[in-house]
Design an enzyme around this catalytic site. Structure first.
Site, PDB file in Angstrom:
ATOM      1  CG  ASP A 112       7.114   1.851   3.609  1.00 33.81           C
ATOM      2  OD1 ASP A 112       6.882   1.598   5.193  1.00 33.81           O
ATOM      3  OD2 ASP A 112       6.589   1.141   2.998  1.00 33.81           O
TER       4      ASP A 112
ATOM      5  CG  HIS B  49      -2.338  -7.216  -0.407  1.00 34.06           C
ATOM      6  ND1 HIS B  49      -1.777  -8.358  -1.079  1.00 34.06           N
ATOM      7  CD2 HIS B  49      -1.734  -6.524   0.065  1.00 34.06           C
ATOM      8  CE1 HIS B  49      -0.623  -8.357  -0.748  1.00 34.06           C
ATOM      9  NE2 HIS B  49      -0.301  -7.313  -0.087  1.00 34.06           N
TER      10      HIS B  49
HETATM   11  C1  SAM Z   1       2.942  -5.378   1.489  1.00 34.84           C
HETATM   12  S1  SAM Z   1       4.009  -4.103   1.649  1.00 34.84           S
HETATM   13  C2  SAM Z   1       4.307  -3.615   0.116  1.00 34.84           C
HETATM   14  C3  SAM Z   1       5.610  -2.950  -0.246  1.00 34.84           C
HETATM   15  C4  SAM Z   1       5.637  -2.363  -1.655  1.00 34.84           C
HETATM   16  N1  SAM Z   1       4.796  -1.582  -2.115  1.00 34.84           N
HETATM   17  C5  SAM Z   1       5.977  -3.736  -2.679  1.00 34.84           C
HETATM   18  O1  SAM Z   1       4.891  -4.092  -3.481  1.00 34.84           O
HETATM   19  O2  SAM Z   1       6.730  -4.292  -2.440  1.00 34.84           O
HETATM   20  C6  SAM Z   1       3.249  -2.840   2.393  1.00 34.84           C
HETATM   21  C7  SAM Z   1       4.190  -1.709   2.699  1.00 34.84           C
HETATM   22  O3  SAM Z   1       3.343  -0.866   3.381  1.00 34.84           O
HETATM   23  C8  SAM Z   1       4.127  -0.032   4.319  1.00 34.84           C
HETATM   24  N2  SAM Z   1       3.199   0.572   5.536  1.00 34.84           N
HETATM   25  C9  SAM Z   1       2.366  -0.054   6.405  1.00 34.84           C
HETATM   26  N3  SAM Z   1       1.839   0.632   7.241  1.00 34.84           N
HETATM   27  C10 SAM Z   1       2.162   1.886   6.633  1.00 34.84           C
HETATM   28  C11 SAM Z   1       1.715   3.261   7.107  1.00 34.84           C
HETATM   29  N4  SAM Z   1       0.864   3.584   7.914  1.00 34.84           N
HETATM   30  N5  SAM Z   1       2.397   4.499   6.133  1.00 34.84           N
HETATM   31  C12 SAM Z   1       3.088   4.117   5.425  1.00 34.84           C
HETATM   32  N6  SAM Z   1       3.554   2.986   4.877  1.00 34.84           N
HETATM   33  C13 SAM Z   1       3.030   1.866   5.563  1.00 34.84           C
HETATM   34  C14 SAM Z   1       4.874  -1.348   5.008  1.00 34.84           C
HETATM   35  O4  SAM Z   1       6.098  -0.586   5.800  1.00 34.84           O
HETATM   36  C15 SAM Z   1       5.277  -1.886   3.741  1.00 34.84           C
HETATM   37  O5  SAM Z   1       6.400  -1.377   3.146  1.00 34.84           O
END
Ligand code: SAM
Length: 325
Positions: free
Chosen positions: A195, A234
């Site tokens: 992440d 999403h």
């Molecule tokens: C909607 S959350 C989902 C978190 C987890 N997978 C869950 O279902 O509970 C999206 C995740 O993507 C991460 N994220 C956003 N941009 C990212 C990037 N460029 N690289 C890695 N992770 C990223 C966010 O920090 C967040 O933890």
């Protein structure tokens, strides 16, 4: 179904649902309501106005968050227990997350004209960029995600045949809660939560969990048996999703499995979580949306993935499992 004028009134006034739930939680009602009691006693223990609390408690009863019995005593129910800030499920953090001024502003700016990043317009930066600069709010968001992650881990584990997999990379895996739950159930596994660095700084400890910070749009940790993307696609438009999946393919081996979990957009809209989260994505992201299986298949095809199977999960989401073409 109620007559049209009542349906309109109910819907127009449903903006109160959110505010009253937040107000009851902010006052500490779920924590104070440990047994049957009068509203007067509850108000005294919380040092709030009795009349105002009674009205909000009545609203809470109508919404099913607590109960008022025939003697007029207020008592907790299963939802009250889940709303307590010390409940192990962690679902209270969802109330705290949506209570944030930045979320309220972005949702209030939702319109039908379409296009653009409503969250950035309301708050000055896209969602994840803004979160990186606001550690308190970001940690509340991570906690809300962790509540969902625990549920997703259990529902995935019940539904997926892991077929000898022993290494798993959870892409966008937040603080690693989903991986932690799966590791506890599979003593021979190792896992990585991947992440953004600011999120990884808050990752959970587990002897077989590695927490890796980086940018999934640049590259991902290589060589895992399973790559999970849970409620990640999403958040993004189609072009960005193809980039994320292409980077997943680049990190994967020919035998890796890529499992995408999201709510499914159905042909006909339903009064369900997917319909809500789809509009939430419209308010908080730039092109994020819930998608149908056909849309996931097309995104996968553009990234070099083929659909192996689609599995409905008890959480209400769907797991789309892809192979590397
Ligand atoms: C909607 S959350 C989902 C978190 C987890 N997978 C869950 O279902 O509970 C999206 C995740 O993507 C991460 N994220 C956003 N941009 C990212 C990037 N460029 N690289 C890695 N992770 C990223 C966010 O920090 C967040 O933890």
């Amino acid at each position: 179904m109620a007559p049209p004028p009542l349906q309109i009134l109910e819907s127009a006034l449903s903006l109160l649902d959110h505010r009253v739930l937040v107000a009851l939680c902010e006052a500490g009602v779920p924590e104070a309501l440990t047994s049957r009691m009068t509203v007067m006693k509850l108000a005294e223990s919380l040092q709030v106005d009795h009349d105002r609390l009674e009205r909000l408690v009545r609203f809470g009863d109508a919404r099913g968050w607590l109960r008022i019995d025939r003697r007029g005593l207020v008592r907790p129910n299963a939802v009250t227990a889940f709303l307590r800030s010390d409940h192990p499920g962690g679902w209270r953090s969802w109330v705290d997350f949506v209570a944030g001024e930045e979320i309220v502003k972005a949702v209030a700016a939702l319109h039908c004209r379409g296009g653009g990043d409503g969250f950035a317009a309301a708050n000055g930066a896209p969602f994840f960029e803004w979160m990186a600069g606001h550690p308190d709010r970001s940690s509340t968001f991570d906690d809300a995600m962790a509540a969902g992650a625990r549920m997703h881990a259990l529902s995935l584990d019940a539904a997926i045949d892991w077929d000898g997999a022993i290494s798993l990379c959870d892409v966008g895996g937040g603080t690693g809660e989903l991986a932690r739950v799966l590791l506890d159930r599979h003593p021979d596994w190792r896992a990585t939560t991947f992440d953004l660095p600011t999120v990884i700084a808050r990752a959970v400890d587990h002897p077989r969990l590695e927490a890796v910070g980086g940018d999934a749009f640049v590259e991902m940790p290589p060589g895992f048996d399973v790559y999970l993307l849970v409620n990640v696609l999403h958040d993004w438009d189609d072009h960005s999703c193809v980039r994320l999946l292409t980077n997943t393919v680049a990190a994967a081996s020919a035998r890796s499995r890529v499992i995408v979990v999201d709510n499914n957009r159905t042909t006909m809209p339903r009064d369900d979580i997917a319909t809500r989260t789809d509009v939430l994505m419209a308010a908080l992201t730039n092109g994020g949306q819930e998608r149908s299986t056909e849309q996931f298949v097309e995104l996968g095809r553009r990234a070099g993935l083929y659909l192996v199977t689609t599995t409905p999960l008890v959480s209400g989401d769907f797991a789309h499992e892809f192979g590397v073409a």
